[in-house]
Motif scaffolding. Sequence first.
Motif, short mmCIF file in Angstrom:
data_model
loop_
_atom_site.label_atom_id
_atom_site.label_comp_id
_atom_site.label_asym_id
_atom_site.label_seq_id
_atom_site.Cartn_x
_atom_site.Cartn_y
_atom_site.Cartn_z
N GLU A 169 8.02 7.57 -5.69
CA GLU A 169 8.00 6.36 -6.51
C GLU A 169 6.83 5.48 -6.11
OE1 GLU A 169 11.60 4.19 -6.78
OE2 GLU A 169 12.70 5.87 -7.69
N VAL A 170 6.07 5.09 -7.09
CA VAL A 170 4.92 4.22 -6.85
C VAL A 170 5.15 2.92 -7.62
CG1 VAL A 170 2.43 3.95 -7.17
CG2 VAL A 170 3.36 6.16 -6.51
N ASP A 171 5.11 1.82 -6.90
CA ASP A 171 5.25 0.51 -7.53
C ASP A 171 3.90 -0.19 -7.52
OD1 ASP A 171 8.36 -0.29 -7.88
OD2 ASP A 171 8.07 1.09 -6.20
N LEU A 172 3.54 -0.71 -8.67
CA LEU A 172 2.26 -1.41 -8.78
C LEU A 172 2.48 -2.89 -9.01
CD1 LEU A 172 0.01 0.83 -11.06
CD2 LEU A 172 -0.18 0.47 -8.64
N THR A 173 1.79 -3.67 -8.20
CA THR A 173 1.70 -5.10 -8.49
C THR A 173 0.25 -5.39 -8.87
OG1 THR A 173 1.20 -5.71 -6.22
CG2 THR A 173 3.52 -5.67 -6.83
N ARG A 174 -0.06 -6.62 -9.15
CA ARG A 174 -1.40 -6.96 -9.66
C ARG A 174 -2.52 -6.49 -8.72
NH1 ARG A 174 -3.35 -9.59 -13.73
NH2 ARG A 174 -5.32 -10.69 -13.53
N THR A 175 -2.26 -6.54 -7.40
CA THR A 175 -3.33 -6.18 -6.46
C THR A 175 -2.94 -5.05 -5.50
OG1 THR A 175 -2.54 -7.95 -5.05
CG2 THR A 175 -4.44 -8.45 -6.44
N ALA A 176 -1.66 -4.77 -5.38
CA ALA A 176 -1.23 -3.82 -4.35
C ALA A 176 -0.57 -2.57 -4.93
CB ALA A 176 -0.25 -4.51 -3.40
N VAL A 177 -0.42 -1.57 -4.05
CA VAL A 177 0.27 -0.32 -4.40
C VAL A 177 1.36 -0.10 -3.37
CG1 VAL A 177 -0.05 2.12 -4.95
CG2 VAL A 177 -2.01 0.59 -5.04
N PHE A 178 2.53 0.22 -3.81
CA PHE A 178 3.64 0.55 -2.90
C PHE A 178 4.05 1.99 -3.17
CE2 PHE A 178 3.70 -3.98 -3.39
CZ PHE A 178 4.09 -4.48 -2.16
N MET A 179 4.03 2.78 -2.10
CA MET A 179 4.47 4.17 -2.25
C MET A 179 5.78 4.35 -1.50
SD MET A 179 2.31 7.58 -1.56
CE MET A 179 3.12 9.09 -1.20
N ASN A 180 6.82 4.63 -2.23
CA ASN A 180 8.18 4.69 -1.68
C ASN A 180 8.49 3.44 -0.86
OD1 ASN A 180 8.67 7.18 -2.87
ND2 ASN A 180 7.89 8.30 -1.10
N GLY A 181 8.01 2.31 -1.32
CA GLY A 181 8.29 1.02 -0.68
C GLY A 181 7.26 0.57 0.33
N ASN A 182 6.34 1.45 0.73
CA ASN A 182 5.34 1.07 1.73
C ASN A 182 4.08 0.51 1.07
OD1 ASN A 182 6.98 2.15 3.81
ND2 ASN A 182 6.21 4.19 3.29
N PRO A 183 3.65 -0.69 1.46
CA PRO A 183 2.43 -1.25 0.85
C PRO A 183 1.18 -0.53 1.36
CG PRO A 183 3.29 -2.74 2.52
CD PRO A 183 4.26 -1.62 2.42
N LEU A 184 0.27 -0.20 0.43
CA LEU A 184 -0.96 0.53 0.76
C LEU A 184 -2.12 -0.04 -0.05
CD1 LEU A 184 0.47 4.15 0.37
CD2 LEU A 184 -0.07 3.10 2.56
N THR A 185 -3.33 0.17 0.48
CA THR A 185 -4.51 -0.11 -0.34
C THR A 185 -4.77 1.14 -1.19
OG1 THR A 185 -6.00 0.76 1.33
CG2 THR A 185 -5.52 -1.60 1.44
N VAL A 186 -5.65 1.03 -2.18
CA VAL A 186 -5.90 2.18 -3.05
C VAL A 186 -6.49 3.37 -2.27
CG1 VAL A 186 -7.14 3.00 -5.11
CG2 VAL A 186 -6.04 0.77 -5.14
#
Lengths: 142, 138
Positions: B61-78
């Motif tokens: 699961e990938v969640d996208l916010t305006r500036t960030a990416v969350f992969m399975n809940g973990n925040p990551l940069t692109v």
Amino acid sequence: MALPRRKHIAEVPSVAMGDIAFLLLIFFVILARARDDSHIQWVPATGADLSKPATMRVSVSIDRDNVTYLNGQKISHEQLGPALWNPEGLKDKGLLYNVPAGKRTVLLKIHKDATALFFEPVIEAVSGAGGELHHVLEDTKK
Amino acid sequence: MKLRRQTKLLIEPPAVATGDIAFNLIVFFLVCASMEPDQGRPMTIPRAEKESRQQQTKHIEVDLTRTAVFMNGNPLTVPQFEKQIRTSLSDKTREEDRIVGVKCKPDVAYAHWMNVSAAIEQAGGIVTLVREERINVQ
């Protein structure tokens, strides 16, 4: 008895004019079909390893003001799906109806700053109608 | 002196418009030649299907916010996400295991979504849209 002087009528050969007019007409028709969404104001997002689409039957665009267009005509998100695929329609069964798989390319021309609120329903409608998405992007190398 | 009557008439079509016609034809050819088809990236999104809750949890699961990416809940940069998704999908052989659900906040820009989707596809993933159903309660 005075004989009348023979009059010589010089005519411009107009045989080729029809051909030229016909060619011009064809050019206009081609241009009109290919450029029917050229009035839409949008800036493409960037990407690498881009390819050219197989066909250019349908284009769906979202402009700077988040307005959606189907082949250059304004359309709502609710109308987009049936406009592409509507087998139950009496007259208009949709642009992708009876189009074989592999030729159902839908060009998506979405402004780079358009938000998910506007582009997600469009992507959903196109994929729901069996359209093959082709995101139009600008090559990062340029 | 006796003048000879000129009986042979030379008829020339007016050549004034020929230049204009030729110029128009050149312009049209140039316009047509410059119409390159739009370049882009093809994407296949599976049709929406109702899945059980148990099946949904198997996918990345990938969640996208305006500036960030969350992969399975973990925040990551692109760039971090690109590496992470490649690692996660490298051992997935079955098509259904390579499905990646992308969930967006409504204010996510298309360019950001496209970058993340491209990273998923380049890693061998299949992008699916995860959308929340909104129910109006009166």
